[in-house]
Every structure is written in structure tokens, then in C-alpha cells.
Design a protein around this motif. Structure first.
Motif, PDB file in Angstrom:
ATOM      1  N   GLU A 166       0.800  -1.218   0.000  1.00 28.65           N
ATOM      2  CA  GLU A 166       0.000   0.000   0.000  1.00 28.65           C
ATOM      3  C   GLU A 166       0.836   1.274   0.000  1.00 28.65           C
ATOM      4  OE1 GLU A 166      -2.012  -1.182   3.462  1.00 28.65           O
ATOM      5  OE2 GLU A 166      -3.515  -2.354   2.391  1.00 28.65           O
ATOM      6  N   VAL A 167       1.863   1.316   0.833  1.00 26.00           N
ATOM      7  CA  VAL A 167       2.671   2.535   0.936  1.00 26.00           C
ATOM      8  C   VAL A 167       3.419   2.790  -0.368  1.00 26.00           C
ATOM      9  CG1 VAL A 167       4.576   3.652   2.150  1.00 26.00           C
ATOM     10  CG2 VAL A 167       2.871   2.362   3.444  1.00 26.00           C
ATOM     11  N   ALA A 168       4.033   1.749  -0.918  1.00 27.12           N
ATOM     12  CA  ALA A 168       4.770   1.910  -2.175  1.00 27.12           C
ATOM     13  C   ALA A 168       3.834   2.337  -3.306  1.00 27.12           C
ATOM     14  CB  ALA A 168       5.484   0.616  -2.540  1.00 27.12           C
ATOM     15  N   TYR A 169       2.642   1.754  -3.338  1.00 31.46           N
ATOM     16  CA  TYR A 169       1.694   2.104  -4.394  1.00 31.46           C
ATOM     17  C   TYR A 169       1.302   3.575  -4.267  1.00 31.46           C
ATOM     18  CZ  TYR A 169      -1.675   0.923  -8.029  1.00 31.46           C
ATOM     19  OH  TYR A 169      -2.353   0.846  -9.226  1.00 31.46           O
ATOM     20  N   LEU A 170       1.034   4.017  -3.039  1.00 30.62           N
ATOM     21  CA  LEU A 170       0.659   5.415  -2.831  1.00 30.62           C
ATOM     22  C   LEU A 170       1.801   6.369  -3.193  1.00 30.62           C
ATOM     23  CD1 LEU A 170      -1.371   5.202   0.489  1.00 30.62           C
ATOM     24  CD2 LEU A 170      -2.256   5.794  -1.774  1.00 30.62           C
ATOM     25  N   ARG A 171       3.029   5.962  -2.915  1.00 28.43           N
ATOM     26  CA  ARG A 171       4.169   6.802  -3.322  1.00 28.43           C
ATOM     27  C   ARG A 171       4.172   6.981  -4.834  1.00 28.43           C
ATOM     28  NH1 ARG A 171       7.773   3.773   0.469  1.00 28.43           N
ATOM     29  NH2 ARG A 171       7.922   5.044   2.359  1.00 28.43           N
TER      30      ARG A 171
END
Length: 238
Positions: A166-171
Motif C-alpha cells: 500500500e505505501v509503495a503504491y501510494l508513493r
């Protein structure tokens, strides 16, 4: 991802019913969470056209407009003519066509979907509607492939719970924003609801905001007119 949308990452906003394991916004199946919330692979290949038709019918049931309020959602986005929108989980176009009309012929919608069969349906619908300002994009589950620094708005509907990291995708989504650009996430409250994915697949508002903060995003606005979903507007922290 559109409404509820089957998402494997079909990301989509097209999900919305209890069967919703796919994208949501736009709606497309495919991605599956690996880890904690169920890890449903759910990338459907729709070998039987009847299966695809039944799936799309569920995503776009007549009751969906009542709780998804798509026209109100698009109005709340405040899109100006000429704006560029990245839609993650476009599915068969539940929100895509509305976004395309909102930004007008001088604007553009980059409609991201992970399921080829559903992207094909979207292309057909765009052609039938005479809309030439949408670029459908087939993406892998882990990367929306939006052009860097190109979007005034990135919209994710009923799809976030499908992202594998999730965090990488949002970045990655934040990197697609122009200066002053916004990221909007609409997803189901993590409680028993008459629509949406099962509770174990849902992401709470607080969990989403924690991931967003870790990705360098901050909450700047919130709308509360949707009965079953949170509607959060974020911007990269300066």
C-alpha cells in the motif's frame, strides 16, 4: 479501479457488493492482497463471456447509484475543464465516463485497469459514448503506470484494499501528481455493510491514513455524504 469493481487490482470503483474482491472504483478484478486482509488472488480471466457479463451486472446493479452517488462524487472533486485525471481501478467505466465529461474535450482521463477483459469493455463503452479524451492503460497489480507529474487528480474508488504494497503504491500515485495536485481515496468503512467486500478485506480510514502518511501524503479535506464509504482528499506534504 469504479463503484465497486472487481479488483484484483482491477482496481476499481466498480465494486460494491458483497462479492467485491476486485477493484472497486471503476471496477476490475485482479489484485488480491497478499498478507493480512485475506490475500485473495482473484485475478479472473473470464474465459466464459457469460461470467464477465454477470460480473459486470453485479458491479453496476441499479442500487449502486443510491449509495455510490457517482454524480455527487464527481461534483465534489471540483474538476476544471482541461484537467488531467488518473483513475486507478477504472473497471468498465462507472466513473470514467463521468470524469471524461467533467474535464471536457481539452482534459484527459488516464484510466488504469489490471484485467484485460474489463479494459476491453471500457474501450467499447468509450467508443460508444464518443469520448476520445480517455487513455485506457493496462497495468500490473503493483504499479498504476501513471505518467510522472502529469495529473491534477488521482482517483481511487473501492480499490485501495487490493494494493499489494500500500505505501509503495501510494508513493507511486503521489509521484504522478502535478504541483498542487490531489489524491482522492473512496473506500468502504471497515464494518458490516450491505455492499462492498467482506470485512476482513476492508481497510479502515485510520489504516489508510497511516499508509498515506508513510507515503508522504496528508489529509486536506473529507466528505461525509456517502453512507457506506469514507471520501478523503490528500496532497503530498510540502
Amino acid at each position: 479501479m469504479s463503484g465497486g469493481h472487481g479488483h484484483g487490482h482491477g482496481h476499481g470503483h466498480d465494486h460494491g457488493h458483497g462479492h467485491d474482491h476486485g477493484h472497486g472504483g471503476g471496477g476490475g478484478p485482479g489484485q488480491g492482497r497478499g498478507g493480512g486482509r485475506g490475500g485473495h488472488g482473484h485475478h479472473r480471466n473470464f474465459g466464459n463471456p457469460d461470467d464477465l457479463a454477470a460480473y459486470l451486472a453485479r458491479l453496476e446493479g441499479p442500487d449502486r447509484a443510491e449509495w455510490q452517488k457517482p454524480d455527487e462524487v464527481v461534483r465534489a472533486l471540483g474538476l476544471a475543464p482541461g484537467a488531467v485525471v488518473g483513475e486507478v481501478g477504472a473497471g468498465p467505466g462507472y466513473f470514467t465516463l463521468r470524469l471524461a465529461r467533467a474535464v471536457g474535450p481539452s482534459g484527459k482521463v488516464v484510466a488504469v485497469e489490471v484485467v484485460p477483459e474489463i479494459l476491453a469493455v471500457l474501450r467499447e463503452r468509450l467508443a460508444a459514448a464518443g469520448l476520445s479524451n480517455v487513455s485506457p492503460v493496462l497495468s500490473p497489480a503493483e504499479d498504476a503506470r501513471l505518467p510522472p507529474g502529469a495529473c491534477d487528480l488521482v482517483l481511487v474508488v473501492n480499490t485501495f484494499h487490493h494494493f499489494p504494497d500500500e505505501v509503495a503504491y501510494l508513493r507511486g500515485l503521489a509521484a504522478a501528481l502535478r504541483p498542487g495536485g490531489r489524491l482522492v481515496n473512496v473506500d468502504f468503512h471497515a464494518r458490516e455493510l450491505p455492499v462492498g467486500p467482506p470485512p476482513e478485506m476492508k481497510v479502515t480510514r485510520e489504516e489508510f491514513l497511516a499508509s498515506a502518511s508513510a507515503a508522504g501524503l496528508e489529509l486536506v479535506e473529507e466528505h461525509d455524504f456517502l453512507p457506506h464509504q469514507y471520501f478523503l482528499v490528500l496532497r503530498p506534504r510540502r
